[in-house]
Write a protein that holds these residues in place. Structure first.
Motif, mmCIF file in Angstrom:
data_model
loop_
_atom_site.group_PDB
_atom_site.id
_atom_site.type_symbol
_atom_site.label_atom_id
_atom_site.label_comp_id
_atom_site.label_asym_id
_atom_site.label_seq_id
_atom_site.Cartn_x
_atom_site.Cartn_y
_atom_site.Cartn_z
ATOM 1 N N VAL A 57 7.646 -78.959 34.949
ATOM 2 C CA VAL A 57 6.248 -79.110 34.304
ATOM 3 C C VAL A 57 5.850 -80.669 34.166
ATOM 4 O O VAL A 57 6.647 -81.281 33.647
ATOM 5 N N GLU A 58 4.809 -80.912 34.949
ATOM 6 C CA GLU A 58 4.252 -82.267 34.560
ATOM 7 C C GLU A 58 3.340 -82.206 33.652
ATOM 8 O O GLU A 58 2.159 -81.592 33.665
ATOM 9 N N VAL A 59 3.352 -83.278 32.720
ATOM 10 C CA VAL A 59 2.303 -83.246 31.824
ATOM 11 C C VAL A 59 1.484 -84.592 32.154
ATOM 12 O O VAL A 59 2.385 -85.712 31.749
ATOM 13 N N THR B 162 4.330 -84.045 19.719
ATOM 14 C CA THR B 162 3.958 -82.756 18.977
ATOM 15 C C THR B 162 4.256 -81.353 19.798
ATOM 16 O O THR B 162 4.682 -80.494 19.444
ATOM 17 N N LEU B 163 3.852 -81.520 21.298
ATOM 18 C CA LEU B 163 3.769 -80.606 22.158
ATOM 19 C C LEU B 163 5.202 -80.337 22.253
ATOM 20 O O LEU B 163 5.794 -79.108 22.478
ATOM 21 N N ALA B 164 5.963 -81.561 22.505
ATOM 22 C CA ALA B 164 7.313 -81.219 22.874
ATOM 23 C C ALA B 164 7.954 -80.278 21.835
ATOM 24 O O ALA B 164 9.149 -79.560 21.982
ATOM 25 N N THR C 223 -3.802 -93.910 26.019
ATOM 26 C CA THR C 223 -2.185 -93.672 26.184
ATOM 27 C C THR C 223 -1.371 -93.300 24.996
ATOM 28 O O THR C 223 -0.685 -92.571 24.996
ATOM 29 N N LEU C 224 -1.614 -94.240 23.838
ATOM 30 C CA LEU C 224 -1.131 -93.973 22.734
ATOM 31 C C LEU C 224 -1.347 -92.406 21.920
ATOM 32 O O LEU C 224 -0.309 -91.905 21.673
ATOM 33 N N GLU C 225 -2.454 -91.850 22.175
ATOM 34 C CA GLU C 225 -2.765 -90.982 21.657
ATOM 35 C C GLU C 225 -2.195 -89.659 22.393
ATOM 36 O O GLU C 225 -2.037 -88.656 21.924
ATOM 37 N N PHE C 226 -2.219 -90.153 23.705
ATOM 38 C CA PHE C 226 -1.373 -89.110 24.810
ATOM 39 C C PHE C 226 0.029 -88.709 24.113
ATOM 40 O O PHE C 226 0.783 -87.882 24.272
ATOM 41 N N HIS C 227 0.793 -90.113 23.946
ATOM 42 C CA HIS C 227 2.025 -90.103 23.438
ATOM 43 C C HIS C 227 2.135 -89.426 22.177
ATOM 44 O O HIS C 227 3.107 -88.774 22.115
ATOM 45 N N ALA D 99 0.402 -73.671 22.242
ATOM 46 C CA ALA D 99 0.830 -74.933 21.569
ATOM 47 C C ALA D 99 -0.244 -75.925 21.142
ATOM 48 O O ALA D 99 -0.560 -76.682 20.316
ATOM 49 N N ALA D 100 -1.155 -76.074 22.387
ATOM 50 C CA ALA D 100 -2.249 -76.990 22.569
ATOM 51 C C ALA D 100 -3.523 -76.637 21.664
ATOM 52 O O ALA D 100 -4.397 -77.299 21.164
ATOM 53 N N LYS D 101 -3.684 -75.187 21.728
ATOM 54 C CA LYS D 101 -5.170 -74.778 21.043
ATOM 55 C C LYS D 101 -4.947 -75.314 19.289
ATOM 56 O O LYS D 101 -6.029 -75.928 18.969
ATOM 57 N N PRO D 102 -3.713 -74.861 18.509
ATOM 58 C CA PRO D 102 -3.828 -75.656 17.170
ATOM 59 C C PRO D 102 -4.356 -77.079 16.933
ATOM 60 O O PRO D 102 -4.624 -77.614 15.831
ATOM 61 N N LEU D 103 -3.939 -77.779 18.171
ATOM 62 C CA LEU D 103 -3.928 -79.420 18.107
ATOM 63 C C LEU D 103 -5.503 -79.748 18.321
ATOM 64 O O LEU D 103 -5.775 -80.809 18.678
#
Length: 444
Positions: A404-406, A422-424, A413-417, A360-364
C-alpha cells in the motif's frame, strides 16, 4: 509497475485495449483464455441494431462472412450475444495497416511498382472471391487493408463495414457510405449503385495511392471534391509506367457500365506480371447456429460477461526499489526532511485494505473518493498550505501479499506526517509485521 485495471471477460475471452472504433461498433483486442490465441472482437450495441432495423441484414452478412475463408480476408471465427451486445470474434492481424507501410516508405511515401502490384493483386484476389459470394465491402481504403505476420494483405471488415446499409427492391444500394476520397461517382448521387463496381473504383484509388503516394481526388471543399470524382479529374505522376497508368484510367471510369471488370483486370498485361493466384483449400462448411443464438433474448443463449477489478501488480524489481519505504522511519530522509510518501505491506485482501483505510480516515475529517484500488482523501479543513490531499493505491506483490502506497498529493508535508502517524496506529492490525517488527519494531 503495471497500471491498475479492470478485467473484462466475455465467455472464454478476456478483453483488452480498444484497437478500432466506428459509428456502430467498437473493436477490442482479446485473448482466448483456453488457447492463448489473440483475437479481435467487434462489439455491436443491440439496441441500436434494433432501432435501425438491421437485425436480419447483420445476421445474413455475418453468416456469409463465417463461410468466407480466404487468405487475404480477415477471418470471422464466431458470434456471441449478451443481453445488450453482440460480439463478433475475428482474426487478429499483427502486421499493422498497409497505410502505415506506405507512409514509412523512404521513397517519398510511395511504393515501388512491383511491390504495389503484388499488394494490388492480393486485393483483387480477395475482392473477386467475396463478390462471387455476394459480399461487398463499400469502404475499401488503405486503413482497412492490414498486413499479416508474413507481410501478406488482409482485407478487414469485408461485409461488415456498412452494416447500416440496405439493398432496395431494385437490387442496388442507395445510401452513401465510405470515405469521400475513395467512393465511386455513382455512390455520390442518389440513383443507386452496384456494390461490385463501387468496390472496384475504390481499388483503383488504392492502386493510385500505392504508386503515387497521394490521392487522385482531393480537395478541402467537399463540393469541388465530389465534382472532380464525378468527372474523374485526376493527373497521373510522371513516374507511373504506361501499363499502370492505363489500368488505373480504366478502373477510374466514372461510368460504372463501361468501367473495367475484375475478369478483365485478371487479363490485363500490367496486372498479370508476376501474378500468383492465391492457393487455399476452399471449405464452405461452417456452423452458423451461434448467429441466431447471439440475437435471441433468452438468457440461456447469452454469453456471460464479467468485470473483475484487480489491483495493479508489482514485480520483484519494483519491490526491491521500494523496499526501504516499508516503515514510518522512511518518512524522513537522512537530513530529517519530511518525505511525501511511504508504503507498507499487508496480507489482507485488497478490498479489506481499502475498507480499513476508509474506516480510519473518515473520523479524521477526510472526504473519500474511490476508483478500483485507488483512493483520494481530502481534508475538509484547510491547513497551512490549503486542504491536505492524500492518494493511496494498493499493489499486488504476490497472490496473498499487497503493498500500500500512501502519498501526499497536495498540502503541507508536516500535516501529512501527522496524519500518517495517526493512520498507522489505526491500521496496526492490517500491516504485515516482519520478524523484527514482532520483536518490538512496528509501523510506529
Amino acid at each position: 509497475m503495471s497500471i491498475s485495471k479492470v478485467k473484462h471477460k466475455v465467455g472464454k475471452y478476456e478483453l483488452g485495449r480498444t484497437i478500432g472504433e466506428g459509428t456502430f461498433a467498437k473493436v477490442k483486442f482479446a485473448k482466448n483464455m483456453e488457447t492463448g490465441e489473440a483475437v479481435a472482437i467487434k462489439i455491436l450495441d443491440k439496441e441500436r441494431i434494433l432501432k435501425h432495423k438491421m437485425v436480419e441484414q447483420i445476421k445474413r452478412e455475418i453468416a456469409t462472412m463465417k463461410l468466407i475463408k480466404h487468405p487475404n480476408v480477415v477471418r470471422l471465427h464466431e458470434v456471441m450475444g449478451s443481453k445488450t451486445r453482440i460480439f463478433i470474434v475475428m482474426e487478429f492481424v499483427t502486421g499493422g495497416e498497409l497505410f502505415d507501410k506506405i507512409m514509412s516508405e523512404v521513397n517519398h511515401g510511395r511504393m515501388r511498382e512491383g511491390e504495389a502490384r503484388m499488394y494490388f493483386q492480393q486485393l483483387i484476389n480477395a475482392v473477386d472471391y467475396c463478390h462471387s459470394r455476394g459480399v461487398y465491402h463499400r469502404d475499401l481504403k488503405p486503413e482497412n487493408l492490414l498486413l499479416g505476420s508474413c507481410g501478406n494483405l488482409k482485407v478487414s471488415d469485408f461485409g461488415l463495414s456498412a452494416l447500416s446499409q440496405q439493398v432496395r427492391d431494385d437490387g442496388l444500394f442507395h445510401t452513401s457510405c465510405g470515405t469521400p476520397n475513395y467512393v465511386a461517382p455513382e455512390v455520390l448521387n442518389d440513383r443507386g449503385y452496384d456494390g461490385a463496381t463501387a468496390d472496384l473504383w475504390s481499388c483503383g484509388v488504392i492502386l493510385f495511392v500505392l504508386l503515387a503516394g497521394y490521392l487522385p481526388f482531393d480537395d478541402p471543399n467537399i463540393m469541388i471534391l465530389n465534382k472532380r470524382i464525378s468527372a474523374a479529374e485526376f493527373t497521373s505522376p510522371p513516374w507511373l509506367s504506361f501499363g499502370a497508368r492505363k489500368l488505373i484510367t480504366r478502373i477510374l471510369d466514372p461510368n460504372p457500365l463501361t468501367r473495367i471488370t475484375i475478369p478483365e483486370i485478371l487479363e490485363d498485361e500490367w496486372f498479370i506480371r508476376d501474378f500468383r493466384q492465391t492457393k487455399f483449400e476452399e471449405n464452405c462448411e461452417g456452423n452458423v447456429d451461434d448467429i441466431d443464438a447471439a440475437f435471441q433474448d433468452s438468457e440461456e443463449h447469452h454469453v456471460q460477461e464479467m468485470r473483475e477489478q484487480q489491483p495493479a501488480t508489482m514485480n520483484a524489481f519494483d519491490l526491491i526499489s521500494m523496499s526501504k519505504g516499508l516503515n514510518l522511519e522512511n518518512l524522513f530522509d537522512p537530513e530529517q526532511e519530511f518525505k511525501r510518501n511511504t508504503r507498507f505491506t499487508s496480507q489482507y485482501p485488497p478490498n479489506e485494505i481499502i475498507h480499513k483505510i476508509e474506516e480510519a480516515a473518515k473520523p479524521l475529517g477526510f472526504d473519500i473518493r474511490k476508483k478500483n484500488y485507488k483512493m483520494r482523501l481530502e481534508n475538509v479543513k484547510a491547513g497551512r498550505k490549503g486542504n491536505l490531499n492524500i492518494s493511496t493505491e494498493v499493489f499486488q506483490v504476490a497472490p496473498s501479499i499487497h503493498m500500500v502506497e500512501v502519498r501526499k498529493a497536495k498540502g503541507d508535508t508536516l500535516e501529512f506526517h501527522k496524519f500518517y502517524k495517526t493512520l498507522a496506529t489505526r491500521l496496526r492490525d492490517v500491516v504485515w509485521k516482519s520478524d523484527d517488527d514482532l520483536q518490538g519494531r512496528d509501523l510506529n
